[in-house]
Scaffold this active site. Structure first.
Site, PDB file in Angstrom:
ATOM      1  CB  CYS A  27      13.280   8.840   7.671  1.00 57.03           C
ATOM      2  SG  CYS A  27      14.080   7.868   6.244  1.00 57.03           S
TER       3      CYS A  27
ATOM      4  CD  GLU B 223      10.655  12.400  11.091  1.00 62.92           C
ATOM      5  OE1 GLU B 223       9.377  11.861  11.371  1.00 62.92           O
ATOM      6  OE2 GLU B 223      11.391  11.813  10.205  1.00 62.92           O
TER       7      GLU B 223
ATOM      8  CE  LYS C  69      -2.021   2.681   3.414  1.00 67.59           C
ATOM      9  NZ  LYS C  69      -1.832   4.208   2.652  1.00 67.59           N
TER      10      LYS C  69
ATOM     11  CD  GLU D  10      14.064   0.590   7.610  1.00 64.19           C
ATOM     12  OE1 GLU D  10      14.663   1.640   8.281  1.00 64.19           O
ATOM     13  OE2 GLU D  10      14.891  -0.202   7.243  1.00 64.19           O
TER      14      GLU D  10
ATOM     15  N   GLY E  12       7.516   4.585   7.871  1.00 68.03           N
ATOM     16  CA  GLY E  12       6.322   5.721   8.015  1.00 68.03           C
ATOM     17  C   GLY E  12       6.879   6.506   9.329  1.00 68.03           C
ATOM     18  CB  SER E  13       4.761   8.574  11.560  1.00 68.27           C
ATOM     19  OG  SER E  13       3.786   7.923  11.605  1.00 68.27           O
ATOM     20  CB  THR E  14       8.182   7.264  15.445  1.00 72.75           C
ATOM     21  OG1 THR E  14       9.412   7.111  15.049  1.00 72.75           O
ATOM     22  CG2 THR E  14       8.264   6.284  16.963  1.00 72.75           C
TER      23      THR E  14
HETATM   24  P1  NAP Z   1       2.567   7.845   8.278  1.00 73.20           P
HETATM   25  O1  NAP Z   1       1.776   8.548   8.532  1.00 73.20           O
HETATM   26  O2  NAP Z   1       3.135   6.671   9.339  1.00 73.20           O
HETATM   27  O3  NAP Z   1       2.213   6.763   6.983  1.00 73.20           O
HETATM   28  C1  NAP Z   1       3.074   5.619   6.628  1.00 73.20           C
HETATM   29  C2  NAP Z   1       1.951   4.893   5.909  1.00 73.20           C
HETATM   30  O4  NAP Z   1       1.252   4.184   6.693  1.00 73.20           O
HETATM   31  C3  NAP Z   1       1.081   5.382   4.732  1.00 73.20           C
HETATM   32  O5  NAP Z   1       0.759   4.513   3.803  1.00 73.20           O
HETATM   33  C4  NAP Z   1      -0.257   5.890   5.710  1.00 73.20           C
HETATM   34  O6  NAP Z   1      -1.187   5.827   4.739  1.00 73.20           O
HETATM   35  C5  NAP Z   1      -0.080   4.134   6.265  1.00 73.20           C
HETATM   36  N1  NAP Z   1      -0.866   4.308   7.677  1.00 73.20           N
HETATM   37  C6  NAP Z   1      -1.376   5.484   8.280  1.00 73.20           C
HETATM   38  N2  NAP Z   1      -1.971   5.102   9.667  1.00 73.20           N
HETATM   39  C7  NAP Z   1      -1.802   3.463   9.555  1.00 73.20           C
HETATM   40  C8  NAP Z   1      -2.217   2.619  10.397  1.00 73.20           C
HETATM   41  N3  NAP Z   1      -2.997   3.002  11.650  1.00 73.20           N
HETATM   42  N4  NAP Z   1      -1.932   1.266  10.197  1.00 73.20           N
HETATM   43  C9  NAP Z   1      -1.358   0.927   9.086  1.00 73.20           C
HETATM   44  N5  NAP Z   1      -0.983   1.870   8.043  1.00 73.20           N
HETATM   45  C10 NAP Z   1      -1.035   3.255   8.270  1.00 73.20           C
HETATM   46  O7  NAP Z   1       4.040   8.442   7.746  1.00 73.20           O
HETATM   47  P2  NAP Z   1       3.979   9.533   6.624  1.00 73.20           P
HETATM   48  O8  NAP Z   1       3.573  10.799   7.162  1.00 73.20           O
HETATM   49  O9  NAP Z   1       3.403   8.856   5.383  1.00 73.20           O
HETATM   50  O10 NAP Z   1       5.673   9.352   6.421  1.00 73.20           O
HETATM   51  C11 NAP Z   1       6.588  10.144   7.062  1.00 73.20           C
HETATM   52  C12 NAP Z   1       7.093   9.515   8.285  1.00 73.20           C
HETATM   53  O11 NAP Z   1       7.840   8.195   7.537  1.00 73.20           O
HETATM   54  C13 NAP Z   1       8.201  10.258   8.706  1.00 73.20           C
HETATM   55  O12 NAP Z   1       8.273   9.934  10.298  1.00 73.20           O
HETATM   56  C14 NAP Z   1       9.492   9.590   8.153  1.00 73.20           C
HETATM   57  O13 NAP Z   1      10.663   9.910   9.085  1.00 73.20           O
HETATM   58  C15 NAP Z   1       9.276   8.228   8.001  1.00 73.20           C
HETATM   59  N6  NAP Z   1      10.096   7.446   7.089  1.00 73.20           N
HETATM   60  C16 NAP Z   1      11.090   6.687   7.462  1.00 73.20           C
HETATM   61  C17 NAP Z   1      12.113   6.018   6.807  1.00 73.20           C
HETATM   62  C18 NAP Z   1      13.065   5.160   7.102  1.00 73.20           C
HETATM   63  O14 NAP Z   1      13.339   4.269   6.294  1.00 73.20           O
HETATM   64  N7  NAP Z   1      13.063   5.080   8.538  1.00 73.20           N
HETATM   65  C19 NAP Z   1      11.986   6.253   5.329  1.00 73.20           C
HETATM   66  C20 NAP Z   1      10.786   7.153   4.770  1.00 73.20           C
HETATM   67  C21 NAP Z   1      10.083   8.044   5.992  1.00 73.20           C
HETATM   68  P3  NAP Z   1      -1.810   7.277   4.537  1.00 73.20           P
HETATM   69  O15 NAP Z   1      -0.621   8.107   3.835  1.00 73.20           O
HETATM   70  O16 NAP Z   1      -3.015   7.054   3.843  1.00 73.20           O
HETATM   71  O17 NAP Z   1      -2.191   7.737   5.844  1.00 73.20           O
END
Ligand code: NAP
Ligand code: MG
Length: 489
Positions: free
Chosen positions: A303, A400, A195, A269, A247-249
């Site tokens: 990230c 962050e 997804k 990650e 995604g987010s922590t």
């Molecule tokens: P996010 O809000 O956590 O979303 C990540 C993904 O998870 C999206 O596809 C999101 O869908 C989905 N999602 C949201 N709520 C969920 C739930 N309850 N259960 C399962 N999946 C769910 O993060 P983001 O805002 O997209 O991305 C930014 C974050 O990613 C930052 O914190 C960044 O540091 C981190 N990141 C980490 C790395 C790494 O390799 N460590 C790399 C890139 C990014 P929706 O988009 O539709 O909400």
């Protein structure tokens, strides 16, 4: 003399002479509506619901994307399970051929991927063209090479695939994160339900078209779109063997709780807040470039962004002066213009999150500095920003922001900077700038960060493992390490 007919030439290079002009986007084949990619074909979502995806630089709607619900997730998982029986048994060499084909098709369609990535997500075309798309192809090439070498990678062990992998990715590197997830899963004989993020589904769906064209057996890769609810349905599905989440922590923690007590494997990650450390013996001009690349690359939606700058006191004045001068030269604006350095913030929500941090930083007492560039009236943009005289306890230092915002702190001794760099909930990456190799070795062993760059920043390669400590998650992606989370022994 017969006229020579021109052989159709595949463009396998990515160093184009020019970036597409905005009018070129008219030739990009985008559909009005995108369905779910399940079992090798595009199918309508069970709910019949679609959501809009926007160009964050213009606020215009680009397309509609299907919203997958629990029933669609179940259909996709069933397709992946059925495909697993065959995919896990075909010869490793054959598996590799399919993955190579995907890599070559990405290269062939690189231009289209780059333009769509930039339109849907807001990143500068120069970055999607030169970094995201070639790296995505390289990831498939690299993992294709591992398929028939797994027994050499893990001698005296018998590696076996896990089954169906549920993969959830964020919006900052949409195609690249899809490649990071899909390539190692396929190389190890797993099948996939992936997804993408709600605001940036289009390149993953383009990848789905490409995968269909590659002849990969039906159901091996399923790409379903939707918001958090769709992600939750993947996490909770009982027939998924592994969850790979970037995604987010906060969401990472929820996922960890949701699968506790099940036998699902998990890699996370998550977020980061990296220290970028400049010593007085560093090559200052190079370091300033490294600071700029560390925080302003991809609008700071990275990230591993070097979002906390630590400068040794004796060179702080000169570094900050040069940094401010360099910031004046950064072009903020139309992401499709090849001269743009900083594109659009990915979404309205993210822009308001960043603006809120700008307010918090000022209230906390840090000194804000922004470049004098002007911002387009339409679209979501943020000026490159510094918070000077920031303190370790400030929220802008600890949390962050995920935008083009850099906090600046000074230090005197190496012990002091190690302590400050590590005094944070995250541990994904760090940067060190110095002339002394011994200092680099000392710091790399003491910084609690999965990746430490020395005299460079934000460099990625499929051969090198990537991942975090502490609240930045666990498990590694990339390299030989990236195979392990998809195998049982
Ligand atoms: P996010 O809000 O956590 O979303 C990540 C993904 O998870 C999206 O596809 C999101 O869908 C989905 N999602 C949201 N709520 C969920 C739930 N309850 N259960 C399962 N999946 C769910 O993060 P983001 O805002 O997209 O991305 C930014 C974050 O990613 C930052 O914190 C960044 O540091 C981190 N990141 C980490 C790395 C790494 O390799 N460590 C790399 C890139 C990014 P929706 O988009 O539709 O909400
Ligand atoms: Mg979008």
């Amino acid at each position: 003399m017969t006229k020579k007919t021109k052989e159709p030439k595949l463009d396998f290079t990515t160093d184009w002479a020019y970036a597409p002009a905005p009018e070129d986007t008219k030739h990009i084949s985008l559909k009005k509506q995108y369905d779910l990619f399940i079992n090798g074909e595009f199918v309508k979502p069970n709910s019949k619901k679609y959501f809009a995806t926007y160009n964050p630089a213009t606020e215009e709607k680009i397309a509609e994307v299907a919203e997958a619900d629990e029933k669609d997730v179940d259909t996709a998982v069933k397709a992946a399970r059925k495909a697993f029986d065959k995919w896990s048994k075909i010869s490793a060499k054959e598996r590799g051929k399919y993955i190579y084909r995907i890599a070559r098709l990405i290269q062939e369609r690189a231009r289209e991927f780059a333009v769509i990535e930039t339109m849907d997500g807001g990143k500068p075309i120069r970055e999607s063209r030169d970094i995201d798309v070639p790296l995505a192809a390289n990831h498939f090439f690299y993992y294709a090479g591992w398929t028939d070498k797994l027994e050499y990678a893990f001698p005296n062990r018998t590696p076996k695939p896990l089954g169906v992998a549920g993969q959830i990715i964020p919006w900052n590197f949409p195609l690249l994160m899809a490649a990071w997830k899909i390539a190692p899963a396929l190389a190890t004989g797993n099948t996939v339900v992936l997804k993408p993020a709600e605001t940036t589904s289009l390149t993953a769906l383009k990848l789905a078209e490409l995968i269909r064209d590659s002849g990969l057996p039906d159901g091996v890769v399923n790409i379903i779109t939707g918001a958090g609810r769709t992600g939750t349905a993947i996490v909770k599905h009982p027939d998924i063997n592994k969850i790979a989440f970037t995604g987010s922590t906060d969401v990472g923690k929820m996922i960890q709780k949701a699968i506790a007590g099940t036998d699902k494997k998990l890699t996370l990650e998550l977020g980061g807040k990296a220290a970028n450390i400049i010593f007085e013996d560093a090559p200052i001009d190079q370091a300033v470039e490294g600071i700029v690349n560390g925080i302003f690359f991809n609008q700071g939606h990275v990230c591993c962004a070097g979002s906390r700058l630590f400068v040794q006191e004796s060179v702080a004045d000169v570094v900050i002066r040069k940094l401010k001068d360099r910031m004046e030269t950064l072009i903020v604006g139309d992401p499709l213009d090849k001269n743009t350095d900083i594109g659009a913030i990915n979404s309205k929500e993210q822009l308001s999150k960043i603006n809120n941090y700008l307010k918090i930083g000022k209230e906390e007492g840090a000194d804000i500095y922004q470049s004098s560039c002007s911002i387009l009236g339409k679209g979501y943009f943020c000026k490159p920003t510094l918070f000077l005289n920031a303190s370790q306890s400030h929220r802008v230092v600890q949390e962050e922001i995920f935008g083009p915002v850099l906090t600046v702190q000074t230090f005197r001794t190496i012990e002091e900077v190690i302590e400050k760099a590590n005094n944070i909930p995250y541990g994904l990456s760090a940067g060190v700038w110095t002339d002394k190799g011994s200092k680099i070795f000392n710091l790399t062993s003491k910084l609690r960060a999965g990746v430490v760059w020395a005299n460079t920043y934000n460099k990625f390669d499929p051969t090198s493992p990537f991942g975090g400590y502490k609240e930045s998650g666990f498990g590694r992606e990339g390299g030989l390490h990236g195979l392990m989370p998809y195998l049982k022994f």
